[in-house]
Design an enzyme around this catalytic site. Structure first.
Site, PDB file in Angstrom:
ATOM      1  N   ASP A   8       0.536  -1.352   0.278  1.00  0.00           N
ATOM      2  CA  ASP A   8       0.224   0.171   0.393  1.00  0.00           C
ATOM      3  C   ASP A   8       1.267   1.563   0.174  1.00  0.00           C
ATOM      4  O   ASP A   8       2.137   1.016  -0.460  1.00  0.00           O
ATOM      5  CB  ASP A   8      -1.108  -0.067   1.435  1.00  0.00           C
ATOM      6  N   CYS A  65       2.799  -3.467   3.867  1.00  0.00           N
ATOM      7  CA  CYS A  65       1.691  -2.295   4.297  1.00  0.00           C
ATOM      8  C   CYS A  65       2.636  -1.299   6.022  1.00  0.00           C
ATOM      9  O   CYS A  65       3.966  -1.670   6.179  1.00  0.00           O
ATOM     10  CB  CYS A  65       0.249  -2.539   4.762  1.00  0.00           C
ATOM     11  N   THR A  67       2.342  -1.988   9.177  1.00  0.00           N
ATOM     12  CA  THR A  67       2.566  -2.594   9.786  1.00  0.00           C
ATOM     13  C   THR A  67       2.660  -3.972   9.659  1.00  0.00           C
ATOM     14  O   THR A  67       3.058  -5.212  10.121  1.00  0.00           O
ATOM     15  CB  THR A  67       1.417  -2.510  11.225  1.00  0.00           C
ATOM     16  N   HIS A  98       8.138 -23.949   9.500  1.00  0.00           N
ATOM     17  CA  HIS A  98       7.005 -24.574  10.239  1.00  0.00           C
ATOM     18  C   HIS A  98       5.814 -24.464   9.419  1.00  0.00           C
ATOM     19  O   HIS A  98       5.202 -25.081   9.472  1.00  0.00           O
ATOM     20  CB  HIS A  98       7.549 -24.188  12.134  1.00  0.00           C
ATOM     21  N   HIS A 133       5.793 -31.050  10.943  1.00  0.00           N
ATOM     22  CA  HIS A 133       4.923 -29.794  10.758  1.00  0.00           C
ATOM     23  C   HIS A 133       3.918 -29.355   9.733  1.00  0.00           C
ATOM     24  O   HIS A 133       3.372 -28.810   9.335  1.00  0.00           O
ATOM     25  CB  HIS A 133       6.350 -28.169  10.033  1.00  0.00           C
TER      26      HIS A 133
HETATM   27  C1  RB5 Z   1      -2.534   2.570   6.567  1.00  0.00           C
HETATM   28  O1  RB5 Z   1      -2.610   3.446   7.205  1.00  0.00           O
HETATM   29  C2  RB5 Z   1      -2.747   1.634   7.316  1.00  0.00           C
HETATM   30  O2  RB5 Z   1      -3.157   1.125   7.977  1.00  0.00           O
HETATM   31  C3  RB5 Z   1      -2.146   0.215   6.796  1.00  0.00           C
HETATM   32  O3  RB5 Z   1      -0.530   0.377   6.009  1.00  0.00           O
HETATM   33  C4  RB5 Z   1      -1.649  -1.442   7.567  1.00  0.00           C
HETATM   34  O4  RB5 Z   1      -0.389  -0.670   8.831  1.00  0.00           O
HETATM   35  C5  RB5 Z   1      -2.178  -1.794   7.900  1.00  0.00           C
HETATM   36  O5  RB5 Z   1      -2.639  -3.150   8.441  1.00  0.00           O
END
Ligand code: RB5
Length: 154
Positions: A8, A65, A67, A98, A133
Site C-alpha cells: 500500500d 503495509c 505494520t 514450520h 509440521h
Molecule cells: C495505513 O494507514 C495502514 O493502516 C496500513 O498500512 C497497515 O498498517 C494496516 O494494517
C-alpha cells in the site's frame, strides 16, 4: 520463482527496492503496485497478490503495509494461502520451516531496508521442514475445507 509483490502507500518507498533485489536474484516478479504515494486500501492490493498465490499462478507473494498486519489478515482469507507477518531473521526462518509460508507480510514502518532485504533472502532460501509440521499445515487445509463445506450446506 515467480513472485507477486504488492504494497500500500506505506510500503510504496520500499516496493521498487524489493522488486529490484528479487529480479537481481533471478526471480520473475509480478508487480501489483501501488504505483504512487497516494493512499490506497491494503485489502485491494492483498487480493491481487494472495489471489494469485491461492490459484497457483505464482509460487509466492510479498506484501508490505505500515505494520504488515492488515495485509496478512486479508491475504489469509484465500484458501491455500499461508501468510505470515514476520519481524526479524528468526520469525522469517520459522515461518518457512514450520508454517510453509507462501506470502510474506512486512512492516514498512518498523523494518529498515537492509533488514527487509535479508529477511526476504532467508524466506526464499529456507525450505519447509515437513514431518510433524506438514501434519499441522494439513490440518489448516482441512479447516479451510470444512468452513467451505459448511457454507455450501447453508
Ligand atoms: C495505513 O494507514 C495502514 O493502516 C496500513 O498500512 C497497515 O498498517 C494496516 O494494517
Amino acid at each position: 520463482m515467480r513472485i507477486a509483490v504488492g504494497t500500500d502507500h506505506r510500503g510504496f518507498a520500499i516496493r521498487e527496492k524489493i522488486i529490484e533485489s528479487l529480479r537481481q536474484r533471478g526471480h520473475e516478479v509480478l508487480d501489483f503496485g501501488t504505483f504512487s504515494p497516494e493512499a490506497v486500501d491494503y485489502p485491494d492490493v492483498a487480493v491481487e497478490v494472495a489471489g494469485r498465490v491461492s490459484r497457483g499462478e505464482v509460487d509466492r507473494g510479498v506484501l508490505v503495509c505500515g505494520t504488515g498486519l492488515g495485509m496478512c489478515i486479508a491475504a489469509n482469507k484465500f484458501p491455500g494461502v499461508r501468510a505470515t507477518p514476520c519481524h526479524d531473521d528468526l520469525t522469517v526462518e520459522l515461518s518457512r520451516r514450520h508454517n510453509d509460508s507462501n506470502v510474506l507480510c512486512l512492516s514498512a514502518d518498523l523494518l529498515g531496508e537492509r533488514l527487509i532485504d535479508r529477511m526476504i533472502e532467508v524466506w526464499l532460501n529456507t525450505p519447509f521442514d515437513g514431518g510433524r509440521h506438514a501434519r499441522r499445515v494439513e490440518k489448516i487445509a482441512d479447516l479451510e475445507r470444512r468452513v467451505e463445506e459448511e457454507k455450501q450446506a447453508t
